[in-house]
Design a protein around this motif. Sequence first.
Motif, short mmCIF file in Angstrom:
data_model
loop_
_atom_site.label_atom_id
_atom_site.label_comp_id
_atom_site.label_asym_id
_atom_site.label_seq_id
_atom_site.Cartn_x
_atom_site.Cartn_y
_atom_site.Cartn_z
N VAL A 66 62.27 21.72 52.40
CA VAL A 66 63.19 22.30 53.38
C VAL A 66 64.46 21.46 53.52
O VAL A 66 65.56 21.99 53.62
N ASP A 67 64.32 20.15 53.51
CA ASP A 67 65.50 19.30 53.75
C ASP A 67 66.54 19.38 52.64
O ASP A 67 67.68 18.95 52.82
N THR A 68 66.21 19.97 51.51
CA THR A 68 67.19 20.10 50.42
C THR A 68 68.17 21.24 50.65
O THR A 68 69.20 21.29 49.98
N VAL A 69 67.86 22.15 51.57
CA VAL A 69 68.75 23.29 51.80
C VAL A 69 69.40 23.30 53.17
O VAL A 69 70.32 24.09 53.41
N LEU A 70 68.96 22.46 54.09
CA LEU A 70 69.52 22.50 55.44
C LEU A 70 70.99 22.10 55.48
O LEU A 70 71.80 22.79 56.10
N MET A 71 71.34 21.00 54.85
CA MET A 71 72.74 20.58 54.82
C MET A 71 73.62 21.60 54.08
O MET A 71 74.67 21.97 54.59
N PRO A 72 73.21 22.09 52.90
CA PRO A 72 74.02 23.13 52.25
C PRO A 72 74.19 24.40 53.12
O PRO A 72 75.28 24.97 53.16
N CYS A 73 73.14 24.80 53.82
CA CYS A 73 73.25 25.97 54.71
C CYS A 73 74.22 25.68 55.85
O CYS A 73 75.05 26.53 56.21
N TRP A 74 74.13 24.49 56.42
CA TRP A 74 75.02 24.10 57.52
C TRP A 74 76.47 24.04 57.03
O TRP A 74 77.39 24.50 57.71
N ILE A 75 76.67 23.50 55.84
CA ILE A 75 78.01 23.43 55.26
C ILE A 75 78.55 24.83 54.99
O ILE A 75 79.71 25.13 55.26
N ALA A 76 77.70 25.71 54.47
CA ALA A 76 78.12 27.09 54.21
C ALA A 76 78.52 27.78 55.51
O ALA A 76 79.57 28.43 55.58
N LEU A 77 77.68 27.66 56.53
CA LEU A 77 78.00 28.29 57.83
C LEU A 77 79.27 27.70 58.44
O LEU A 77 80.10 28.44 58.97
N SER A 78 79.41 26.39 58.37
CA SER A 78 80.62 25.74 58.91
C SER A 78 81.87 26.21 58.19
O SER A 78 82.86 26.58 58.81
N THR A 79 81.80 26.21 56.88
CA THR A 79 82.94 26.64 56.07
C THR A 79 83.28 28.10 56.35
O THR A 79 84.45 28.45 56.55
N PHE A 80 82.27 28.94 56.39
CA PHE A 80 82.49 30.36 56.65
C PHE A 80 83.08 30.58 58.05
O PHE A 80 84.03 31.35 58.22
N ALA A 81 82.54 29.89 59.05
CA ALA A 81 83.05 30.04 60.42
C ALA A 81 84.51 29.60 60.51
O ALA A 81 85.34 30.29 61.11
N PHE A 82 84.83 28.45 59.93
CA PHE A 82 86.20 27.94 60.02
C PHE A 82 87.18 28.81 59.25
O PHE A 82 88.29 29.06 59.72
N LEU A 83 86.78 29.31 58.08
CA LEU A 83 87.69 30.14 57.30
C LEU A 83 87.87 31.54 57.88
O LEU A 83 88.96 32.09 57.81
N THR A 84 86.82 32.10 58.46
CA THR A 84 87.00 33.41 59.11
C THR A 84 87.86 33.25 60.36
O THR A 84 88.67 34.12 60.67
N PHE A 85 87.71 32.13 61.05
CA PHE A 85 88.58 31.83 62.20
C PHE A 85 90.03 31.69 61.73
O PHE A 85 90.94 32.26 62.33
N TYR A 86 90.24 30.94 60.66
CA TYR A 86 91.59 30.76 60.12
C TYR A 86 92.21 32.10 59.74
O TYR A 86 93.39 32.34 60.01
N ARG A 87 91.41 32.97 59.14
CA ARG A 87 91.92 34.28 58.74
C ARG A 87 92.41 35.06 59.95
O ARG A 87 93.47 35.67 59.92
N VAL A 88 91.65 35.03 61.04
CA VAL A 88 92.06 35.72 62.26
C VAL A 88 93.33 35.12 62.83
O VAL A 88 94.26 35.83 63.21
#
Length: 162
Positions: free
Chosen positions: A123-145
């Motif tokens: 499990v610990d091999t995917v938690l950081m990548p998932c968190w990074i993906a969510l963070s990146t997606f949230a910040f970029l969708t915010f930037y787009r708006v």
Amino acid sequence: MGRFPLKRLIERFYPLVIAVVAALGAHHLNLRFESDKYSNQLSSTINVSAILMGFLGTAQAMLLTFNSKTFRGIRGNKRLWALLLSYFRWALLASLALCVFSLILFSIDVKRFAEWQFENFKVDTVLMPCWIALSTFAFLTFYRVVKVIFGLLNDPSVGTGQ
């Protein structure tokens, strides 16, 4: 390209594409949460995502009050209006998902992640990548708006009712 020019297609999908690339990069680099930084990272992420959600709600309320010729044209074009509203929806949902995911991770001791294993999957091999993906997606969708909002505010007739 028909109904969707390349520029709009890129605008629509770049947050998702970059988020997936960031997650794959984090997985490839084997990034994991570190015990000493874990709480601060997640606490900051929760705060930032909550601020983003508040701004998005305010920006959407502002958007609905614009009464310029340009904005009336956007509202009159059902496809463009739906696209604009979907940008807000995705940004809000992405920030909410990031906040909830971070809250869940915040409530679990990071040292326990290394113990969680299902067959050959740790499990610990995917938690950081998932968190990074969510963070990146949230910040970029915010930037787009924000980019769209400032584009509308750049219209000299915004707020004049013309």
